[in-house]
Design a protein around this motif. Structure first.
Motif, PDB file in Angstrom:
ATOM      1  N   ALA A  15       0.901  -1.092  -0.102  1.00  0.00           N
ATOM      2  CA  ALA A  15       0.129   0.012   0.042  1.00  0.00           C
ATOM      3  C   ALA A  15       0.867   1.210   0.055  1.00  0.00           C
ATOM      4  O   ALA A  15       0.513   2.156  -0.978  1.00  0.00           O
ATOM      5  CB  ALA A  15      -0.912  -0.027   1.183  1.00  0.00           C
ATOM      6  N   ARG A  16       1.771   1.337   0.766  1.00  0.00           N
ATOM      7  CA  ARG A  16       2.699   2.359   0.808  1.00  0.00           C
ATOM      8  C   ARG A  16       3.439   2.607  -0.638  1.00  0.00           C
ATOM      9  O   ARG A  16       3.722   3.653  -1.173  1.00  0.00           O
ATOM     10  CB  ARG A  16       3.770   2.391   1.892  1.00  0.00           C
ATOM     11  N   SER A  19       1.128   4.052  -3.163  1.00  0.00           N
ATOM     12  CA  SER A  19       0.464   5.334  -3.069  1.00  0.00           C
ATOM     13  C   SER A  19       1.237   6.398  -3.558  1.00  0.00           C
ATOM     14  O   SER A  19       0.652   7.404  -4.183  1.00  0.00           O
ATOM     15  CB  SER A  19       0.393   5.494  -1.390  1.00  0.00           C
ATOM     16  N   SER A  20       2.514   6.269  -3.820  1.00  0.00           N
ATOM     17  CA  SER A  20       3.192   7.164  -4.542  1.00  0.00           C
ATOM     18  C   SER A  20       2.871   7.278  -6.259  1.00  0.00           C
ATOM     19  O   SER A  20       2.670   8.283  -6.630  1.00  0.00           O
ATOM     20  CB  SER A  20       4.868   6.903  -4.691  1.00  0.00           C
ATOM     21  N   ALA A  23      -0.448   8.791  -6.432  1.00  0.00           N
ATOM     22  CA  ALA A  23      -0.347  10.227  -6.101  1.00  0.00           C
ATOM     23  C   ALA A  23       0.093  10.894  -7.493  1.00  0.00           C
ATOM     24  O   ALA A  23      -0.428  12.104  -7.819  1.00  0.00           O
ATOM     25  CB  ALA A  23       0.352  10.674  -5.040  1.00  0.00           C
ATOM     26  N   ILE A  96      -2.777  12.766  -0.483  1.00  0.00           N
ATOM     27  CA  ILE A  96      -3.206  11.362  -0.545  1.00  0.00           C
ATOM     28  C   ILE A  96      -2.132  10.571   0.056  1.00  0.00           C
ATOM     29  O   ILE A  96      -2.574   9.479   0.652  1.00  0.00           O
ATOM     30  CB  ILE A  96      -3.316  11.198  -1.926  1.00  0.00           C
ATOM     31  N   VAL A  97      -0.652  10.760  -0.202  1.00  0.00           N
ATOM     32  CA  VAL A  97       0.218   9.774   0.339  1.00  0.00           C
ATOM     33  C   VAL A  97       0.090   9.719   2.081  1.00  0.00           C
ATOM     34  O   VAL A  97      -0.033   8.816   2.681  1.00  0.00           O
ATOM     35  CB  VAL A  97       1.562  10.345  -0.019  1.00  0.00           C
ATOM     36  N   LEU A 100      -3.211   7.952   3.200  1.00  0.00           N
ATOM     37  CA  LEU A 100      -2.962   6.589   3.030  1.00  0.00           C
ATOM     38  C   LEU A 100      -2.210   5.999   4.162  1.00  0.00           C
ATOM     39  O   LEU A 100      -2.578   5.077   4.679  1.00  0.00           O
ATOM     40  CB  LEU A 100      -2.437   6.189   1.761  1.00  0.00           C
TER      41      LEU A 100
END
Length: 164
Positions: A15-16, A19-20, A23, A96-97, A100
């Motif tokens: 998920a991390r 996320s980038s 974004a 957003i990052v 999350l």
């Protein structure tokens, strides 16, 4: 140690990492879509710029409760539309990052709290079961003591009868 470690940790890591790029795609969409760029990114950039200027003036003691604030209106210089769209898109991507990451952190905290609560409940249940067992054993021992006393009385009565 291996209780759900690989799957949950792997899920948060994925998920991390995802996320980038998400974004980045949203930033590109925001820059290329005129209505979204103008309504969302432009306003977001303006609010950010206003907060930045206001914080700087407060840090320099030029705004807030001072006499300067009551005598002067804080004027935020305009930012060019292209700059505002870029700044707004960057802020949106970072937001957003951050959201999350915060969501993952909250889920992890709740998961750990649930695990701890389950362990506490299990420990309390174990103690409760031991306490109940101990109470049952006490009651059984009292019942057996009463039976033993009545048996002793009967034996004593039988001995007295045999002696006569």
């Amino acid at each position: 140690m291996s209780e759900q470690f690989p799957m949950f940790k792997l899920g948060t890591l994925i998920a991390r990492q995802i996320s980038s790029p998400i974004a980045t795609r949203i930033k590109e969409y925001a820059k290329n879509h005129p209505v979204f760029s103008q309504n969302v990114c432009g306003r977001l950039a303006w609010y950010y710029r206003y907060g930045e200027i206001h914080c700087r003036m407060m840090a320099l003691r030029l705004a807030g409760n001072s006499n300067f604030a009551s005598r002067h209106q804080i004027v935020v210089p305009r930012v060019s539309p292209a700059e505002a769209h870029d700044l707004g898109a960057d802020l949106l991507g970072e937001l957003i990052v951050f959201m999350l990451g915060a969501t993952i952190l909250i889920f992890e905290y709740n998961r750990q709290a649930n695990i701890k609560a389950k362990k506490t409940r299990a420990r309390k249940e174990k103690w409760r079961a031991l306490k109940n067992t101990l109470e049952e054993l006490k009651i059984e021992a009292q019942r057996q003591n009463k039976q033993l006393e009545s048996a002793k009385e009967r034996l004593h009565i039988l001995r007295n009868q045999n002696e006569k």
